[in-house]
Design a protein around this motif. Structure first.
Motif, PDB file in Angstrom:
ATOM      1  N   PRO A 214      35.014  36.577 -29.381  1.00 22.14           N
ATOM      2  CA  PRO A 214      35.119  37.821 -28.959  1.00 22.14           C
ATOM      3  C   PRO A 214      36.639  38.447 -27.850  1.00 22.14           C
ATOM      4  N   THR A 215      36.782  38.286 -27.570  1.00 24.76           N
ATOM      5  CA  THR A 215      37.803  38.867 -26.828  1.00 24.76           C
ATOM      6  C   THR A 215      39.574  37.906 -27.463  1.00 24.76           C
ATOM      7  N   ILE A 216      39.560  37.457 -28.279  1.00 25.31           N
ATOM      8  CA  ILE A 216      41.185  36.774 -28.528  1.00 25.31           C
ATOM      9  C   ILE A 216      41.210  37.810 -29.494  1.00 25.31           C
ATOM     10  N   THR A 217      42.298  38.935 -28.989  1.00 22.75           N
ATOM     11  CA  THR A 217      43.185  39.487 -30.164  1.00 22.75           C
ATOM     12  C   THR A 217      44.784  39.062 -30.893  1.00 22.75           C
ATOM     13  N   ASP A 218      45.210  39.874 -31.539  1.00 19.22           N
ATOM     14  CA  ASP A 218      46.153  39.401 -31.711  1.00 19.22           C
ATOM     15  C   ASP A 218      47.214  40.015 -31.017  1.00 19.22           C
ATOM     16  N   SER A 219      47.857  39.271 -30.528  1.00 17.36           N
ATOM     17  CA  SER A 219      49.402  40.803 -29.293  1.00 17.36           C
ATOM     18  C   SER A 219      50.859  40.650 -29.607  1.00 17.36           C
ATOM     19  N   GLY A 220      50.877  40.223 -30.983  1.00 18.70           N
ATOM     20  CA  GLY A 220      51.726  40.901 -32.443  1.00 18.70           C
ATOM     21  C   GLY A 220      53.101  40.192 -31.964  1.00 18.70           C
ATOM     22  N   ARG A 221      52.756  39.347 -30.953  1.00 19.37           N
ATOM     23  CA  ARG A 221      54.157  38.176 -30.946  1.00 19.37           C
ATOM     24  C   ARG A 221      53.775  37.277 -32.305  1.00 19.37           C
ATOM     25  N   LEU A 222      54.920  36.920 -32.992  1.00 21.24           N
ATOM     26  CA  LEU A 222      54.508  36.150 -33.889  1.00 21.24           C
ATOM     27  C   LEU A 222      56.134  35.430 -33.896  1.00 21.24           C
ATOM     28  N   PHE A 223      55.252  33.869 -34.505  1.00 27.70           N
ATOM     29  CA  PHE A 223      55.952  33.217 -34.623  1.00 27.70           C
ATOM     30  C   PHE A 223      55.908  31.723 -35.663  1.00 27.70           C
ATOM     31  N   ILE A 224      56.601  31.512 -36.573  1.00 28.95           N
ATOM     32  CA  ILE A 224      56.862  30.527 -37.465  1.00 28.95           C
ATOM     33  C   ILE A 224      57.597  29.420 -37.867  1.00 28.95           C
ATOM     34  N   THR A 225      56.912  27.700 -37.544  1.00 28.19           N
ATOM     35  CA  THR A 225      57.311  27.140 -37.534  1.00 28.19           C
ATOM     36  C   THR A 225      56.868  25.983 -38.335  1.00 28.19           C
ATOM     37  N   GLY A 226      57.304  24.858 -39.112  1.00 24.40           N
ATOM     38  CA  GLY A 226      56.663  23.727 -39.799  1.00 24.40           C
ATOM     39  C   GLY A 226      57.396  22.992 -40.341  1.00 24.40           C
ATOM     40  N   TYR A 227      57.317  21.855 -40.458  1.00 21.68           N
ATOM     41  CA  TYR A 227      58.020  20.157 -40.442  1.00 21.68           C
ATOM     42  C   TYR A 227      58.153  19.781 -42.320  1.00 21.68           C
ATOM     43  N   SER A 228      59.675  19.028 -41.766  1.00 22.14           N
ATOM     44  CA  SER A 228      59.778  18.950 -43.846  1.00 22.14           C
ATOM     45  C   SER A 228      59.496  19.828 -44.888  1.00 22.14           C
ATOM     46  N   GLN A 229      59.144  19.637 -46.083  1.00 22.40           N
ATOM     47  CA  GLN A 229      58.428  20.605 -46.885  1.00 22.40           C
ATOM     48  C   GLN A 229      58.471  21.800 -45.791  1.00 22.40           C
ATOM     49  N   GLY A 230      57.410  21.760 -44.826  1.00 23.31           N
ATOM     50  CA  GLY A 230      56.853  22.853 -44.106  1.00 23.31           C
ATOM     51  C   GLY A 230      58.160  23.468 -43.191  1.00 23.31           C
ATOM     52  N   GLY A 231      58.961  22.943 -43.530  1.00 21.20           N
ATOM     53  CA  GLY A 231      60.435  23.442 -42.083  1.00 21.20           C
ATOM     54  C   GLY A 231      61.093  24.410 -43.318  1.00 21.20           C
ATOM     55  N   PHE A 232      61.154  23.672 -44.809  1.00 22.52           N
ATOM     56  CA  PHE A 232      61.930  24.796 -46.125  1.00 22.52           C
ATOM     57  C   PHE A 232      60.663  25.998 -45.838  1.00 22.52           C
ATOM     58  N   VAL A 233      59.291  25.650 -45.783  1.00 24.20           N
ATOM     59  CA  VAL A 233      58.578  26.945 -45.930  1.00 24.20           C
ATOM     60  C   VAL A 233      57.962  27.834 -44.460  1.00 24.20           C
ATOM     61  N   ALA A 234      58.605  27.555 -43.926  1.00 23.00           N
ATOM     62  CA  ALA A 234      58.043  27.724 -42.979  1.00 23.00           C
ATOM     63  C   ALA A 234      59.668  29.219 -42.684  1.00 23.00           C
ATOM     64  N   MET A 235      60.733  28.567 -42.992  1.00 22.59           N
ATOM     65  CA  MET A 235      62.444  29.100 -42.788  1.00 22.59           C
ATOM     66  C   MET A 235      62.285  30.594 -44.266  1.00 22.59           C
TER      67      MET A 235
END
Length: 526
Positions: A214-235
């Motif tokens: 219950p103490t873990i909340t979203d700070s608003g900082r957002l990062f995106i990553t992924g590999y291979s097909q996921g690199g394409f999806v991340a971009m």
């Protein structure tokens, strides 16, 4: 009147009378007049909403649990040498969410929500969010939330690199996998895959904070990553979120086929990639479902022995290995060793760059996948309307007016058409035989020419470290891992110096942990 009627018939009449009375009461309760119009169906579910909220917690790992799991996996284990020791335990939740298919029709998808746990200050309070997009998985049952699966190295890697370091992790399985209701996967369809991933993010954010953390909340900082097909999806996801006004702190696509137009031309012009039959058949059949014009019949594009059932082959209910063993796909050969026309002999196979020529050669033979007629028409178009990034780098842009339907589809999903306003790290290895390094080079070139002012950093993990190189440890570690693979192959009888073993491992298990360690360090800087 018979005795039988008096004992049974009156009961039937009484039951019927009661039913009629109930029906009459039902009609009287409806204050609306009967207009004779059909009842309207309920509205479709809203994309980005969870099907089950709160999402169930399916596993909880202490720090020792994670270290043991990661250490037991040869691919994931390499990352432990390049990141700090885990600081948090990890709760893993299974998310199921509403999204859309390429025709904007409602469908569902699933994924993982990983929450850091523990008393360390890094594991408490507002935490940054990492969205992770996974690489190509042939198996329909794949579930990145299942960290107990020994084949799920990616799930373990992101748990170690991010969740165990205090990041909240959102990792979609994509539509068409796991419990998704979509009967196929829109492979490398930029628009759908970006919406799918952003819907996973929206659904996961709606579940925070969870009852078990219950103490873990979203700070608003957002990062995106992924590999291979996921690199394409991340971009593609970064592009979509930026367009929609969602703040992205930084992104780090890894080894992705961003420049699809150039990438497709390279393959058809003889640079046949590792795992070519699976990847080429998947993108062609996925685009056929989406656009409907890649071929008129499967036999127009695929050799008859492979054409039957190929439209529904992937993702498979079995395994990738079974597809090869059962003769449903060739293991290596995409094209015939006889060119469609003598003029195309130089592309059958390609011989440069020399270090990848042996990989390209294995993509040709007598047991091939794609018909010569289909390849010939593609080659004709690619030479008449060349991409600006391959085979010669001119303006670096996709072909202006491709006519072949597959090339048109590649251009529609090519990512050389936007500029990030947040910092980006592009990580890959220059000898990658599955997703050529030119994808990374062409994106860097495009953004430079576009005058992107955001920080764009490129890391080649297969490069020689220089003096005062901040990435020296990662580059040296990669070189050591590559030498280890080659040495093991030589000890097993390889006579090529371990070259094929390194090529086989390069994209799937050598690059991922080193790029991921670099990405984790990059994100920690914000």
């Amino acid at each position: 009147m018979s005795a039988a009627f008096s004992s049974v018939g009156w009961k039937v009449i009484a039951v019927l009378g009661s039913a009629l009375m109930l029906a009459a009461c039902s009609n009287n309760d409806d204050d609306s007049p009967d207009t004779g119009e059909a009842e309207q169906p309920p509205p479709p579910p809203t994309s980005g909403t969870l099907i089950e909220n709160p999402p169930p917690r399916i596993a909880s790992f202490s720090i020792p649990d994670l270290i043991n799991l990661i250490g037991a996996n040869s691919t994931a284990g390499r990352v432990l040498d390049f990141i700090v020791d885990p600081e948090c335990g990890v709760d893993v939740h299974q998310i199921r969410y509403n999204t859309q298919d390429p025709a904007q029709q409602p469908t569902t998808a699933s994924g993982a929500l990983m929450i850091p746990t523990g008393t360390n200050a890094a594991c408490q309070g507002p935490r940054p969010v990492v969205v992770y997009a996974h690489g190509t998985r042939a198996e329909k049952a794949f579930n990145i939330a299942d960290l107990s699966n020994t084949e799920n190295a990616e799930g373990l890697l992101i748990a170690a690199a991010f969740a165990a370091q205090g990041y909240i992790v959102v990792a979609p399985n994509y539509a068409g996998y796991d419990t998704s209701t979509l009967p196929y996967h829109p492979y490398l369809h930029a628009d759908q895959q970006a919406k799918d991933t952003s819907d996973a993010l929206a659904g996961a954010r709606s579940a925070l904070p969870t009852s078990t953390a219950p103490t873990i909340t979203d700070s608003g900082r957002l990062f995106i990553t992924g590999y291979s097909q996921g690199g394409f999806v991340a971009m593609a996801t970064h592009r979509l979120l930026q367009k929609n006004g969602v703040a992205v702190t930084a992104a780090a696509p890894m080894s992705g086929p961003y420049a699809l137009g150039a990438f497709g031309d390279a393959v058809f012009q003889g640079q046949v990639i590792q795992s070519g039959p699976l990847l080429v058949s998947w993108i062609m059949t996925a685009y056929q479902r989406i656009y409907g014009n890649i071929y008129s019949a499967p036999t127009d594009a695929f050799e008859a022995k492979y054409a039957t059932g190929i439209d529904t082959l992937l993702p498979t209910t079995g395994t990738r290995g079974q597809l090869y063993d059962e003769g449903r796909l060739p293991r290596e050969q995409v094209f015939s060793s006889t060119p469609p026309d003598p003029a195309y002999a130089a592309y059958t196979p390609a011989t440069t760059p020399a270090e990848l020529a042996p990989v390209f050669a294995r993509g040709f033979g007598a047991d091939f996948l794609v018909t010569n007629a289909f390849r010939g028409s593609y080659l004709q178009d690619s030479l008449a309307h060349p991409d600006g990034g391959f085979p010669t780098v001119t303006d670096g842009l996709p072909a202006a007016a491709p006519a072949h339907p597959l090339r048109v589809a590649f251009k529609a999903n090519d990512l050389r058409n936007w500029s990030p306003t947040s910092p980006v790290l592009l990580c890959a290895g220059h000898d990658d035989p599955t997703v050529q390094y030119m994808n990374t080079e062409l994106m860097q070139r495009y953004w430079t020419a576009a005058g992107v002012t955001a920080s764009i950093r490129v890391l080649d993990v297969d490069d020689e470290p220089s003096l005062d190189d901040d990435d020296a440890a990662i580059k040296l570690g990669f070189n050591t891992a590559k030498e280890s693979v080659a040495a093991a192959a030589i000890a097993g009888g390889a006579t090529d110096g371990g070259a094929q073993a390194v090529a086989d491992a390069y994209h799937s298990s050598l690059v991922p942990p080193f790029c991921l360690a670099a990405v984790q360090s990059f994100f920690d800087g914000f």
